[in-house]
Design an enzyme around this catalytic site. Structure first.
Site, short mmCIF file in Angstrom:
data_model
loop_
_atom_site.label_atom_id
_atom_site.label_comp_id
_atom_site.label_asym_id
_atom_site.label_seq_id
_atom_site.Cartn_x
_atom_site.Cartn_y
_atom_site.Cartn_z
N GLY A 149 -0.01 1.81 -2.29
CA GLY A 149 -0.06 0.71 -0.88
C GLY A 149 -0.36 2.79 0.09
CG PHE A 150 -3.01 5.98 1.29
CD1 PHE A 150 -3.06 7.14 0.85
CD2 PHE A 150 -3.92 6.40 3.14
CE1 PHE A 150 -3.00 8.44 2.02
CE2 PHE A 150 -3.87 7.07 3.41
CZ PHE A 150 -3.24 8.56 3.53
NE ARG A 153 2.21 -7.64 2.37
CZ ARG A 153 1.75 -6.67 2.81
NH1 ARG A 153 2.28 -6.48 2.64
NH2 ARG A 153 1.91 -6.23 4.30
CG ASP A 157 -0.60 -3.36 7.66
OD1 ASP A 157 -0.34 -2.29 8.06
OD2 ASP A 157 -0.51 -3.43 6.63
CG ASP A 191 3.80 0.92 4.29
OD1 ASP A 191 4.80 1.52 5.21
OD2 ASP A 191 4.06 -0.04 4.01
NE ARG A 230 -9.85 -18.63 14.29
CZ ARG A 230 -10.27 -17.63 14.46
NH1 ARG A 230 -10.76 -17.01 14.03
NH2 ARG A 230 -9.25 -16.13 15.09
CG PHE A 231 -6.76 -15.15 11.16
CD1 PHE A 231 -7.80 -15.49 11.63
CD2 PHE A 231 -5.92 -13.63 11.23
CE1 PHE A 231 -8.50 -14.61 12.62
CE2 PHE A 231 -6.82 -12.94 12.67
CZ PHE A 231 -7.78 -13.76 13.08
NE ARG A 240 -12.74 -22.67 9.34
CZ ARG A 240 -13.18 -21.88 10.12
NH1 ARG A 240 -12.57 -21.24 10.28
NH2 ARG A 240 -14.89 -21.87 10.02
CB SER A 294 -0.16 -8.87 8.82
OG SER A 294 0.13 -9.73 8.08
N PRO A 300 -10.54 -6.82 4.24
CG PRO A 300 -11.88 -5.67 5.34
CD PRO A 300 -11.19 -5.98 4.13
#
Length: 734
Positions: A465-466, A345, A639, A468, A125-126, A313, A276, A549
């Site tokens: 990516g601040f 990813r 995450d 990590d 769904r996401f 959907r 994630s 997000p």
């Protein structure tokens, strides 16, 4: 798992083998035996190389640890530190100037600046919502968030509030005034829209008309020229659709009959197999691969219940308009993509997965598996027709793969070699597989130009990516001394240099107009007014994309790219280098341990609560990304990156005696009760506080902190995966 399919030297989980043969391979023109033979050879050839790179990470870290331990009392000079990192090969020579040569890249990446979604691939769904978030209602995004204040009787409530609705309409009109201004006056003054000799004309209260200040911004429409139902405009490469229907509930309240303003929003989306998601075994991986297949074939569907109704959907079709002006080929129609352009990813080089083991029973690197299988599936996104589905992803023949957690140019070069080998297995032209480089590890930041050079003919994306990156900053210098508090990290010298250098080196190596320069996530999912105020700083800094997000956040963030012409920013920044190696090497150590006991307790509690709130959903529910309320009940999109920084900071403070093991355990017990209360409305939630020793999630959180200094580069995956498997085995979860 005992029943496996033997493929050469490999032993493949039946669920994966059957999925590949029966679902993924049909429509690719690839023979199953040929494919599996290729998989076997790639695994045999590249697994030792993968292991060597991981050993190199460990060796460098051990040398750095020893160096710091020898100087923890007397300190060190920055130049000595820099020379040491050079001597051991951690800091490498910067290559001479060059420009990337990546070709065959879609416009969404090369010439369109706009928002980027990141979503967990395990949730269909996401994934569908994100892919369909290419277009989003500005009215809905404003009405449903705190961008519109409740003041003056404008509360959202359960039904439609016309006071709030009027505020939304006024806000949208101001947006149009800025993005697509009229030749005179305001969009607030118009009473209708029509075409006049092929140009857009807005009618006014006095019966007169006015055109656009820049007539070329009108590019298409729907309906009759005298009374269009939709008008399509463009600004900074992004489209705006004005929907007109005076009989619709909202249009009836608008003197121009406008019922909505729809913005081109999530231009690109990353379908995520990494930070994630909680994918720990063959079943989890196949669930993700199957969703990725549905997205590429265009036939992913999900039953959704909303407002007491259930519907299916599916992916949106492309959008076709009557062109304002005939195209070069005389075409009178203008067709625009209806869906976000998709990246996938993969996981990094560290983890293995039991979906495939070798003849000795050793799990093979998960990153090699992902490269092979997500690329195979990506072939369906290049074609339509029998076996491939009705929709395409890339219109230029590319498959886009984000590769995270790479440490330095040798690891980037290995990824490119892996991609080349995968192309050979799949019969794809070389450089079909494009790479997005996450600049989220310290050795990559320090050697960024060399990393880009290693992928100069494949790279389509660099991204900071601040979280990590901060986790690796802490772990790399674990033995140098106690670090500053987590909240202070964003204002450190190295962070500013890191963010600036990423843009500057991207521009220096020819990214503008050829590849994305990206920036990080807005995590406070409910604080959209703050996002609208602050996140414009990313395009102003030269980012052609930044992470959001949710689809709603994508629509709101899209407004920033109308206000800022990012490519004009590139012209202003060209030729500058604002971050220096010396700044990047400034370790964020606490100058003095002047924290009051209550400040230390606050920091420990904040981090323990964050860790528990995330880990309990990861372990017990298999949810790798969710809104987790912080200690002040502010919802944050978390995450594994947020987990890494929190666990590493506490591990560092433990290492240097700022806190004790008992401090951590006591805080975890206190915060378990807080997290239990925050999740009390979830009928499936398993409370931790009553029996922390019996809660696998609680024990995982505790282990992440107490063993944090010993984890490879501070990564959380080894503990999370082991504990999730433990939970699944104990609970008979499939």
């Amino acid at each position: 798992m005992t029943d496996r399919v033997t493929v050469g030297n490999l032993r493949v989980a039946p669920v994966l083998y059957d999925f590949i043969n029966n679902e993924a391979l049909p429509g690719t023109d690839i023979d199953p035996d040929t494919f599996w033979s290729g998989v076997d050879k790639v695994v045999a050839d590249l697994t030792p190389r993968n292991q060597d790179l991981l050993a190199r990470r460990d060796d460098l870290q051990a040398q750095i640890d020893r160096w710091h331990r020898a100087r923890v009392i007397g300190g060190f000079e920055p130049e000595d530190y820099k020379q040491f990192l050079t001597d051991i090969g951690y800091l490498e020579p910067e290559p001479a100037d060059f420009s990337i040569t990546t070709a065959g890249v879609d416009d969404e990446i090369t010439t369109t600046a706009g928002p980027q979604l990141v979503v967990p691939i395990l949730n269909a769904r996401f994934a569908l919502n994100a892919a369909n978030a290419r277009w989003g209602s500005l009215y809905d995004a404003l009405y449903g968030t705190d961008v519109i204040s409740d003041e003056g009787g404008a509360e959202a409530g359960s039904g439609y509030n016309p006071v709030r609705g009027d505020k939304v309409i006024a806000y949208a009109r101001r947006f149009l005034d800025g993005a697509v201004p009229l030749a005179s006056g305001s969009w607030s003054d118009i009473t209708g829209l029509k075409l006049d000799e092929g140009q857009l004309a807005a009618t006014l209260d006095d019966g007169g008309t006015v055109g656009l200040g820049t007539p070329e911004q009108f590019v298409g429409y729907l309906g009759d020229a005298e009374a269009p139902t939709a008008v399509l405009l463009v600004n900074n490469g992004l489209h705006i659709e004005i929907l007109i229907d005076a009989e619709a509930p909202i249009g009836a309240t608008d003197k121009a009959g406008i019922k909505d303003v729809v913005l081109e929003s999530a231009i690109t989306t990353i379908m995520d197999f990494e930070d994630s998601v909680a994918a720990v075994d063959a079943d989890d991986k196949v669930l993700g691969y199957r969703n990725w297949l549905g997205l590429n074939r265009g036939d992913l569907a999900e039953e959704v219940s909303k407002g007491g109704k259930t519907f299916t959907r599916v992916l949106n079709s492309d959008r076709t308009y009557t062109a304002a002006n005939p195209g070069p080929d005389g075409a009178t129609e203008l067709t625009l993509p209806g869906r976000s352009l998709l990246f996938v990813r993969n996981v990094g080089h560290l983890m293995t997965n039991d979906a495939i083991v070798d003849a000795q029973g050793n799990e093979i690197p998960e990153g090699i598996q992902d490269a092979l299988f997500t690329s195979l599936i990506g072939i369906h996104g290049l074609r339509t027709g029998d076996g491939n589905g009705p929709l395409v992803n890339s219109r230029t023949g590319s498959i886009y793969i984000v590769k995270p957690k790479m440490h330095g140019p040798d690891e980037v070069a290995f990824t490119c070699e892996l991609f080349s080998r995968v192309e050979d297995v799949l019969g794809l032209p070389q450089n079909t597989l494009k790479v997005g480089i996450m600049d989220e590890e310290r050795r990559t930041t320090l050697n960024l130009k060399a990393c880009i050079k290693a992928a100069a003919d494949r790279v389509v994306f660099i991204n900071t990516g601040f979280l990590d990156r901060t986790g690796d900053e802490i772990h790399t210098s674990m033995d140098a001394g106690p670090m500053i508090r987590k909240g202070a990290m964003k204002s450190t010298e190295w962070i500013a240099a890191y963010e600036n250098q990423n843009v500057d080196i991207g521009l220096e190596t020819g990214f503008s107009g050829r590849a994305q320069i990206g920036k990080g996530m807005w995590a406070m999912t409910d604080l959209m007014a703050d996002m609208v105020e602050q996140k414009i700083g990313q395009p102003r800094a030269g980012a052609t994309t930044a992470w959001v997000p949710s689809p709603t956040a994508a629509t709101l963030h899209a407004m920033h790219y109308h206000e800022v012409d990012v490519f004009a920013v590139h012209n202003e920044l060209a030729g500058t280098r604002r971050g220096t190696v010396d700044q990047l090497l400034t370790i964020p150590l606490a100058k003095e341990l002047a924290w009051a006991p209550e400040e230390i307790r606050e920091e420990v509690d904040n981090n323990c609560q964050s860790i528990l709130g995330y880990v309990v959903r990861w372990i017990d529910a298999g949810v790798g990304c969710s809104k987790v309320p912080d200690i002040h009940d502010v919802a944050l999109m978390e995450d594994r990156a947020t987990l890494r920084i929190s666990s590493q900071l506490l591990a560092n403070w433990l290492r240097h005696g700022v806190i004790t093991e008992e401090d951590v355990k006591a805080s975890l017990r206190r915060m378990a009760a807080v997290v239990d209360e925050q999740n009390a409305a979830d009928p499936d939630f398993r409370p931790m506080a009553p029996d922390p020793d019996g809660s696998i999630a609680f024990q995982a959180a505790q282990e992440l902190i107490l063993s944090g200094a010993d984890q490879p580069n501070g990564y959380t995956e080894p503990i999370l995966h082991r504990r999730r498997r433990e939970f699944k085995a104990a609970s008979n979860v499939g």
